[in-house]
Design an enzyme around this catalytic site. Sequence first.
Site, PDB file in Angstrom:
ATOM      1  N   SER A  39       0.824  -1.213   0.000  1.00 42.57           N
ATOM      2  CA  SER A  39       0.000   0.000   0.000  1.00 42.57           C
ATOM      3  C   SER A  39       0.850   1.252   0.000  1.00 42.57           C
ATOM      4  CB  SER A  39      -0.856   0.055   1.265  1.00 42.57           C
ATOM      5  OG  SER A  39      -1.641  -1.084   1.399  1.00 42.57           O
ATOM      6  N   HIS A  84      -0.807  -2.507  -7.162  1.00 43.49           N
ATOM      7  CA  HIS A  84      -1.603  -2.229  -5.972  1.00 43.49           C
ATOM      8  C   HIS A  84      -3.102  -2.321  -6.256  1.00 43.49           C
ATOM      9  CE1 HIS A  84      -2.729   0.865  -2.630  1.00 43.49           C
ATOM     10  NE2 HIS A  84      -2.897  -0.373  -2.219  1.00 43.49           N
ATOM     11  N   GLU A 120      -2.973   0.377  -9.162  1.00 43.91           N
ATOM     12  CA  GLU A 120      -1.829   1.276  -9.356  1.00 43.91           C
ATOM     13  C   GLU A 120      -0.622   0.412  -9.754  1.00 43.91           C
ATOM     14  OE1 GLU A 120      -2.552   5.013  -6.279  1.00 43.91           O
ATOM     15  OE2 GLU A 120      -1.707   3.184  -5.448  1.00 43.91           O
ATOM     16  N   ASN A 149      -3.355   6.189  -1.571  1.00 45.87           N
ATOM     17  CA  ASN A 149      -3.132   6.211  -0.121  1.00 45.87           C
ATOM     18  C   ASN A 149      -2.606   7.543   0.378  1.00 45.87           C
ATOM     19  OD1 ASN A 149      -4.121   3.960   1.261  1.00 45.87           O
ATOM     20  ND2 ASN A 149      -2.647   2.670   0.186  1.00 45.87           N
TER      21      ASN A 149
HETATM   22  N1  LIG Z   1      -6.262  -4.592   3.507  1.00 42.73           N
HETATM   23  C1  LIG Z   1      -6.390  -3.703   2.534  1.00 42.73           C
HETATM   24  O1  LIG Z   1      -7.408  -3.004   2.409  1.00 42.73           O
HETATM   25  C2  LIG Z   1      -5.283  -3.529   1.532  1.00 42.73           C
HETATM   26  C3  LIG Z   1      -5.543  -2.860   0.319  1.00 42.73           C
HETATM   27  C4  LIG Z   1      -4.524  -2.758  -0.637  1.00 42.73           C
HETATM   28  C5  LIG Z   1      -3.250  -3.257  -0.360  1.00 42.73           C
HETATM   29  N2  LIG Z   1      -3.024  -3.892   0.841  1.00 42.73           N
HETATM   30  C6  LIG Z   1      -1.674  -4.432   1.065  1.00 42.73           C
HETATM   31  O2  LIG Z   1      -1.706  -5.835   0.804  1.00 42.73           O
HETATM   32  C7  LIG Z   1      -0.776  -6.497   1.662  1.00 42.73           C
HETATM   33  C8  LIG Z   1      -1.513  -7.555   2.450  1.00 42.73           C
HETATM   34  O3  LIG Z   1      -2.526  -6.948   3.237  1.00 42.73           O
HETATM   35  P1  LIG Z   1      -3.758  -7.784   3.808  1.00 42.73           P
HETATM   36  O4  LIG Z   1      -4.740  -6.791   4.317  1.00 42.73           O
HETATM   37  O5  LIG Z   1      -4.187  -8.821   2.844  1.00 42.73           O
HETATM   38  O6  LIG Z   1      -3.042  -8.488   5.074  1.00 42.73           O
HETATM   39  P2  LIG Z   1      -3.573  -9.739   5.922  1.00 42.73           P
HETATM   40  O7  LIG Z   1      -2.967  -9.580   7.263  1.00 42.73           O
HETATM   41  O8  LIG Z   1      -5.045  -9.887   5.807  1.00 42.73           O
HETATM   42  O9  LIG Z   1      -2.903 -11.009   5.167  1.00 42.73           O
HETATM   43  C9  LIG Z   1      -1.531 -11.218   5.074  1.00 42.73           C
HETATM   44  C10 LIG Z   1      -1.275 -12.720   5.013  1.00 42.73           C
HETATM   45  O10 LIG Z   1       0.126 -12.956   4.775  1.00 42.73           O
HETATM   46  C11 LIG Z   1       0.472 -14.151   5.442  1.00 42.73           C
HETATM   47  N3  LIG Z   1       1.922 -14.206   5.619  1.00 42.73           N
HETATM   48  C12 LIG Z   1       2.700 -13.535   6.505  1.00 42.73           C
HETATM   49  N4  LIG Z   1       3.995 -13.835   6.299  1.00 42.73           N
HETATM   50  C13 LIG Z   1       4.039 -14.712   5.269  1.00 42.73           C
HETATM   51  C14 LIG Z   1       5.082 -15.387   4.597  1.00 42.73           C
HETATM   52  N5  LIG Z   1       6.373 -15.203   4.945  1.00 42.73           N
HETATM   53  N6  LIG Z   1       4.778 -16.244   3.591  1.00 42.73           N
HETATM   54  C15 LIG Z   1       3.488 -16.425   3.228  1.00 42.73           C
HETATM   55  N7  LIG Z   1       2.430 -15.813   3.831  1.00 42.73           N
HETATM   56  C16 LIG Z   1       2.712 -14.966   4.836  1.00 42.73           C
HETATM   57  C17 LIG Z   1      -0.304 -14.091   6.750  1.00 42.73           C
HETATM   58  O11 LIG Z   1      -0.470 -15.399   7.308  1.00 42.73           O
HETATM   59  C18 LIG Z   1      -1.621 -13.469   6.303  1.00 42.73           C
HETATM   60  O12 LIG Z   1      -2.588 -14.450   6.019  1.00 42.73           O
HETATM   61  C19 LIG Z   1      -0.116  -5.414   2.518  1.00 42.73           C
HETATM   62  O13 LIG Z   1       1.075  -5.008   1.923  1.00 42.73           O
HETATM   63  C20 LIG Z   1      -1.148  -4.300   2.482  1.00 42.73           C
HETATM   64  O14 LIG Z   1      -0.594  -3.035   2.721  1.00 42.73           O
HETATM   65  C21 LIG Z   1      -4.002  -4.045   1.785  1.00 42.73           C
END
Ligand SMILES: NC(=O)c1ccc[n+]([C@@H]2O[C@H](COP(=O)([O-])OP(=O)(O)OC[C@H]3O[C@@H](n4cnc5c(N)ncnc54)[C@H](O)[C@@H]3O)[C@@H](O)[C@H]2O)c1
Length: 285
Positions: free
Chosen positions: A119, A140, A152, A190
């Site tokens: 993000s 993104h 993005e 963001n």
């Molecule tokens: N949540 C949102 O609204 C959103 C929107 C756009 C981008 N993002 C970005 O997407 C990314 C993920 O966010 P999210 O909300 O899905 O997080 P989340 O916490 O829901 O999921 C992340 C997952 O990664 C797994 N994980 C951690 N370490 C790992 C590894 N070494 N190998 C494999 N899996 C692993 C965890 O078990 C977890 O299930 C972040 O960079 C976030 O900034 C989030």
Amino acid sequence: MERKTVGVIGAGTMGAGIALVCARREHGVLLLDANQTVLEKAKSYLISILSKDVEKGKISEQQKQETLERVQFVSDIEKLAPADIVIEAVPERLDLKKSIFGDLTRICRSDALLLTNTSSISITEIAGGLTHPERILGFHFFNPAPVMPLIEVIRGKKSSEENVQSAYQFAVDLGKVPVLVTDTPGFIVNRVARPYYNEALRILGDNVANVEQIDRIMKQAGGFKMGPFELQDMIGIDINFATTQSVYTDFFHEGRFKPSRIQQRMVQSGSLGRKTGDGFYDYSK
Ligand SMILES: NC(=O)c1ccc[n+]([C@@H]2O[C@H](COP(=O)([O-])OP(=O)(O)OC[C@H]3O[C@@H](n4cnc5c(N)ncnc54)[C@H](O)[C@@H]3O)[C@@H](O)[C@H]2O)c1
């Protein structure tokens, strides 16, 4: 459109949705998570969304089964070796992302495209010091990934032009609307969105209005689809806080991006929003 094998790392809020977007477009998906329970939840999520598609008459039962069969659930990163494209969606931590891309540059083919769904973390910094920085780009998605059209596509300092074009085309092939962005803190969305959360948190901290009032006013009078607190709960308060921290640091601590202690305390207490059942609202019932 060429069918590809897409590795998705992290099967949480974003990864599960991204896997669905790819499988619906007939790409093979290798969905990886370090946590087996998360993988099982992701599978249930895919089944439930595709079953709704069948109920609504959007797809047949056979199409649902075919879409599900395209997704393999894996827990070993070495299994991503055949991927044409990998999309990383693990938590918003630089060290974690750097280590994953270090592994990917070793495991994946030299022509595989390596994308991060970060993000806010600098693509240049994620790719910095790795052997193939030209292959690493930001890609993104927005939450929920199957619904939101925008992607993005972020060009790191050393991303190659050829890979930028391939990533852009891949986003188009997914049926999304890509926008090319330079590698700046928070990229476009963001950065624009930070004051929506931060100012709402300041208003709450100043006891001007409560969570429900602020959300209601922004929706009813402001015309926003979701209020700032409902949104934080949907995004994940930990993810939202990490994004604000990263933007604040990258802007050399400009006061307008300063993170909120209210958010910090919620993360410390484990109240992360919908995914933990409690956040600014209670989701336990
Ligand atoms: N949540 C949102 O609204 C959103 C929107 C756009 C981008 N993002 C970005 O997407 C990314 C993920 O966010 P999210 O909300 O899905 O997080 P989340 O916490 O829901 O999921 C992340 C997952 O990664 C797994 N994980 C951690 N370490 C790992 C590894 N070494 N190998 C494999 N899996 C692993 C965890 O078990 C977890 O299930 C972040 O960079 C976030 O900034 C989030």
